[in-house]
Design a protein around this motif. Structure first.
Motif, mmCIF file in Angstrom:
data_model
loop_
_atom_site.group_PDB
_atom_site.id
_atom_site.type_symbol
_atom_site.label_atom_id
_atom_site.label_comp_id
_atom_site.label_asym_id
_atom_site.label_seq_id
_atom_site.Cartn_x
_atom_site.Cartn_y
_atom_site.Cartn_z
ATOM 1 N N PRO A 1 0.901 -1.180 -0.005
ATOM 2 C CA PRO A 1 -0.129 0.023 -0.104
ATOM 3 C C PRO A 1 0.718 1.214 0.078
ATOM 4 N N THR A 2 0.327 2.511 -0.608
ATOM 5 C CA THR A 2 0.895 3.637 -0.349
ATOM 6 C C THR A 2 -0.151 4.484 -0.215
ATOM 7 N N GLU A 3 -0.001 5.737 0.030
ATOM 8 C CA GLU A 3 -0.892 6.597 0.358
ATOM 9 C C GLU A 3 -1.795 7.060 -0.734
ATOM 10 N N VAL B 1 -2.204 4.889 -4.259
ATOM 11 C CA VAL B 1 -2.800 3.706 -4.714
ATOM 12 C C VAL B 1 -1.898 2.665 -4.444
ATOM 13 N N TYR B 2 -2.328 1.232 -4.387
ATOM 14 C CA TYR B 2 -1.576 0.092 -4.282
ATOM 15 C C TYR B 2 -0.227 0.013 -5.212
ATOM 16 N N GLY B 3 0.891 -0.422 -4.993
ATOM 17 C CA GLY B 3 1.935 -0.563 -6.098
ATOM 18 C C GLY B 3 2.429 -2.002 -6.107
ATOM 19 N N ALA C 1 10.792 -0.550 -7.537
ATOM 20 C CA ALA C 1 10.199 0.057 -8.618
ATOM 21 C C ALA C 1 8.814 -0.483 -8.788
ATOM 22 N N ALA C 2 7.967 0.385 -8.698
ATOM 23 C CA ALA C 2 6.397 -0.170 -8.607
ATOM 24 C C ALA C 2 5.415 0.973 -9.505
ATOM 25 N N PRO C 3 4.981 0.186 -10.280
ATOM 26 C CA PRO C 3 3.551 0.836 -10.919
ATOM 27 C C PRO C 3 2.367 0.647 -10.247
ATOM 28 N N SER C 4 1.275 1.385 -10.414
ATOM 29 C CA SER C 4 0.030 1.042 -9.572
ATOM 30 C C SER C 4 -0.403 -0.375 -10.094
ATOM 31 N N ALA C 5 -0.916 -1.179 -9.115
ATOM 32 C CA ALA C 5 -1.105 -2.516 -8.998
ATOM 33 C C ALA C 5 -2.348 -3.132 -9.813
ATOM 34 N N LEU D 1 10.996 9.403 -9.411
ATOM 35 C CA LEU D 1 11.360 9.094 -8.104
ATOM 36 C C LEU D 1 10.552 9.552 -7.139
ATOM 37 N N ARG D 2 9.915 8.757 -5.974
ATOM 38 C CA ARG D 2 9.216 9.266 -5.075
ATOM 39 C C ARG D 2 9.429 8.577 -3.854
ATOM 40 N N VAL D 3 9.319 9.129 -2.482
ATOM 41 C CA VAL D 3 9.438 8.659 -1.330
ATOM 42 C C VAL D 3 7.898 8.490 -0.977
ATOM 43 N N GLU E 1 -3.466 8.727 -8.082
ATOM 44 C CA GLU E 1 -1.948 8.712 -7.863
ATOM 45 C C GLU E 1 -1.278 9.892 -7.554
ATOM 46 N N SER E 2 0.091 9.827 -7.318
ATOM 47 C CA SER E 2 0.855 10.710 -7.141
ATOM 48 C C SER E 2 0.925 12.031 -8.337
ATOM 49 N N THR E 3 1.070 13.389 -7.691
ATOM 50 C CA THR E 3 1.476 14.317 -8.709
ATOM 51 C C THR E 3 2.743 14.165 -9.533
ATOM 52 N N ALA F 1 3.661 -8.874 -15.801
ATOM 53 C CA ALA F 1 2.212 -9.250 -14.951
ATOM 54 C C ALA F 1 1.231 -8.259 -15.287
ATOM 55 N N LYS F 2 1.692 -7.030 -15.427
ATOM 56 C CA LYS F 2 0.705 -5.815 -15.834
ATOM 57 C C LYS F 2 0.230 -6.002 -17.470
ATOM 58 N N GLY F 3 1.089 -6.573 -18.128
ATOM 59 C CA GLY F 3 0.739 -6.524 -19.543
ATOM 60 C C GLY F 3 1.195 -5.148 -19.869
ATOM 61 N N LEU G 1 8.532 3.038 -15.054
ATOM 62 C CA LEU G 1 8.042 2.838 -13.531
ATOM 63 C C LEU G 1 8.685 3.966 -12.701
ATOM 64 N N ILE G 2 8.140 4.120 -11.551
ATOM 65 C CA ILE G 2 8.288 4.753 -10.651
ATOM 66 C C ILE G 2 9.294 4.182 -9.657
ATOM 67 N N VAL G 3 10.485 4.726 -9.490
ATOM 68 C CA VAL G 3 11.395 4.108 -8.370
ATOM 69 C C VAL G 3 10.798 4.732 -6.868
ATOM 70 N N PRO H 1 5.703 9.308 -21.163
ATOM 71 C CA PRO H 1 5.258 8.247 -21.948
ATOM 72 C C PRO H 1 4.372 7.334 -20.888
ATOM 73 N N GLY H 2 3.801 6.712 -21.617
ATOM 74 C CA GLY H 2 2.474 6.236 -20.701
ATOM 75 C C GLY H 2 1.240 6.830 -19.999
ATOM 76 N N MET H 3 1.263 8.184 -20.310
ATOM 77 C CA MET H 3 0.239 9.110 -20.242
ATOM 78 C C MET H 3 -0.594 8.919 -21.272
ATOM 79 N N LEU H 4 -1.550 7.872 -21.490
ATOM 80 C CA LEU H 4 -2.281 7.576 -22.513
ATOM 81 C C LEU H 4 -3.740 8.233 -22.506
HETATM 82 O O1 TXA Z 1 0.997 7.367 -6.635
HETATM 83 C C1 TXA Z 1 1.782 6.728 -7.638
HETATM 84 O O2 TXA Z 1 2.662 7.399 -8.394
HETATM 85 C C2 TXA Z 1 1.619 5.092 -7.858
HETATM 86 C C3 TXA Z 1 2.043 4.455 -6.544
HETATM 87 C C4 TXA Z 1 2.191 3.067 -6.644
HETATM 88 O O3 TXA Z 1 3.292 5.203 -6.391
HETATM 89 N N1 TXA Z 1 2.293 4.657 -8.940
HETATM 90 C C5 TXA Z 1 1.867 4.994 -10.224
HETATM 91 O O4 TXA Z 1 2.843 4.255 -11.179
HETATM 92 O O5 TXA Z 1 0.878 5.619 -10.613
HETATM 93 P P1 TXA Z 1 2.323 4.223 -12.722
HETATM 94 O O6 TXA Z 1 3.255 3.533 -13.320
HETATM 95 O O7 TXA Z 1 0.912 3.557 -12.596
HETATM 96 O O8 TXA Z 1 2.313 5.680 -13.292
HETATM 97 C C6 TXA Z 1 3.748 6.346 -13.368
HETATM 98 C C7 TXA Z 1 3.741 7.174 -14.536
HETATM 99 C C8 TXA Z 1 3.440 6.656 -15.825
HETATM 100 O O9 TXA Z 1 2.505 7.310 -16.659
HETATM 101 C C9 TXA Z 1 4.724 7.000 -16.455
HETATM 102 O O10 TXA Z 1 4.616 7.210 -17.678
HETATM 103 C C10 TXA Z 1 5.359 8.184 -15.537
HETATM 104 O O11 TXA Z 1 4.747 7.996 -14.347
HETATM 105 N N2 TXA Z 1 6.700 8.027 -15.620
HETATM 106 C C11 TXA Z 1 7.496 7.273 -14.926
HETATM 107 N N3 TXA Z 1 8.959 7.701 -15.022
HETATM 108 C C12 TXA Z 1 8.793 8.525 -16.063
HETATM 109 C C13 TXA Z 1 9.969 9.023 -16.730
HETATM 110 N N4 TXA Z 1 11.225 8.775 -16.362
HETATM 111 N N5 TXA Z 1 9.616 10.050 -17.452
HETATM 112 C C14 TXA Z 1 8.334 10.358 -17.745
HETATM 113 N N6 TXA Z 1 7.199 9.753 -17.277
HETATM 114 C C15 TXA Z 1 7.554 8.951 -16.280
#
Ligand code: TXA
Ligand code: MG
Length: 327
Positions: free
Chosen positions: A26-28, A30-32, A138-142, A114-116, A178-180, A49-51, A58-60, A221-224
């Motif tokens: 868990p994070t404050e 969403v789940y990672g 390293a954790a994306p949203s779960a 990066l995020r704490v 999710e985080s800003t 796993a996520k496809g 990913l965010i570290v 990238p990944g902001m679809l």
């Molecule tokens: O609140 C959150 O941020 C959650 C918790 C688990 O920490 N994590 C999260 O991860 O939302 P994810 O993977 O679902 O979304 C992360 C976003 C993605 O859209 C990705 O493209 C962006 O962060 N991102 C990560 N590293 C990046 C980078 N080096 N440059 C640009 N965008 C990045």
């Protein structure tokens, strides 16, 4: 397997991560879905796993701000000011990546997220992981790629079942969104994703508003356009349009599931009706649970009352736009 966040289970989770396995925590926000960020094979397993496409970085997650120099090549003063003000907390910084950051984590980019996190369980896990010789997680949203994020341990289990070594149960997430994300290329802050931390707070610390979107802005990238989406077709309807559409539902031709925050359920309405909170933070807290529950009703369509314009609804508007995007 869902387990309570006892010290033993947190210790076990840290060991599993060190051995290359996947653990949800868990994070404050969403789940990672966590993996050892220094272990490329483990990080590959997260994408599988996520496809998730390999180019979506990913965010570290780090135990503390002191870890920054091990992950970022440079830390602009504005980024440091934000880290000092808001870490631990729901802020992700995109910075030039350090020398030893595996390419698989960053999707081949020259920057790293990066995020704490502030959640007590996430912090304890990161400390244990550090004690075992690990560093970042390293954790994306779960959630499955493109789907609705997880704000409870049960949501994670719905999506992944037994594919994960462990799911630490920290109860429902505080923010629920999710985080800003703020990127720094050079000294200029750019808002890449609105989230749990508001723009007013960022502006107060930066002394100016971060640049947002628009021409020339760095796109994450990944902001679809389509993201956070239920499987049921979902539409966003301004209050007036929702009222008009409901007026026409005298003899509904299908099962409509509605998520409304100001419109009240008409007496003759026969579909599924969810009343959402009327304040932004509370609405966000329940957003993903509501979208998952609405989806589970297997309606023909989900109709969502469009959220108001205020700044406290910024992140919710962003998520709902993507959840209802077609194409
Ligand atoms: O609140 C959150 O941020 C959650 C918790 C688990 O920490 N994590 C999260 O991860 O939302 P994810 O993977 O679902 O979304 C992360 C976003 C993605 O859209 C990705 O493209 C962006 O962060 N991102 C990560 N590293 C990046 C980078 N080096 N440059 C640009 N965008 C990045
Ligand atoms: Mg996500």
């Amino acid at each position: 397997m869902i387990v309570p966040p006892t010290p033993e289970n947190i210790g076990r989770a840290a060991e599993l991560l060190r051995s290359g396995r996947l653990v949800s925590f868990p994070t404050e926000t969403v789940y990672g879905l966590g993996a050892d960020a220094r272990n490329p094979e483990a990080v590959h397993r997260v994408f599988a796993a996520k496809g998730r496409p390999a180019k979506h970085p990913l965010i570290v997650h780090l135990a503390g701000v002191e870890a920054l120099p091990r992950w970022a090549r440079t830390v602009p003063s504005g980024a440091l000011a934000l880290a000092d003000a808001f870490w631990p907390g729901p802020l992700t910084l995109i910075l030039p990546k350090g020398a030893n950051v595996p390419d698989v984590v960053t999707g081949g980019q020259d920057s790293v997220g990066l995020r704490v996190p502030a959640h007590v369980v996430a912090r304890a896990l990161l400390r244990e992981f550090l004690a075992l010789g690990g560093d970042g997680i390293a954790a994306p949203s779960a959630n499955r790629f493109g789907g609705v994020s997880a704000t409870t341990a049960q949501h994670v289990e719905e999506d992944f079942g037994d594919e994960l070594a462990l799911i630490l149960d920290g109860g429902p997430c505080l923010h629920g969104i999710e985080s800003t994300i703020v990127a720094f290329a050079g000294d200029e802050p750019v808002l890449l994703r609105p989230g749990a931390l508001g723009i007013a707070e960022l502006t107060r610390v930066l002394g100016r508003a971060p640049r947002t979107g628009g021409v020339g802005a760095t796109r994450a990238p990944g902001m679809l356009a389509t993201h956070y989406a239920p499987r049921t077709p979902a539409r966003l309807l301004p209050r007036e349009a929702l009222l008009a559409a409901l007026g026409g539902v005298g003899a509904p031709t299908g099962h409509i599931a509605v998520l409304a925050h100001s419109v009240t359920q008409p007496p003759l309405f026969e579909g599924t009706w969810f009343d959402a909170p009327g304040r932004g933070a509370e609405y966000a807290h329940e957003l993903y649970a509501n979208l998952r529950a609405l989806d589970a009703r297997a309606a023909d369509e989900i109709w969502i009352e469009a959220p108001p314009d205020g700044p406290e609804w910024h992140a919710v508007r962003d998520r709902l736009r993507r959840a209802t995007h077609r194409g």
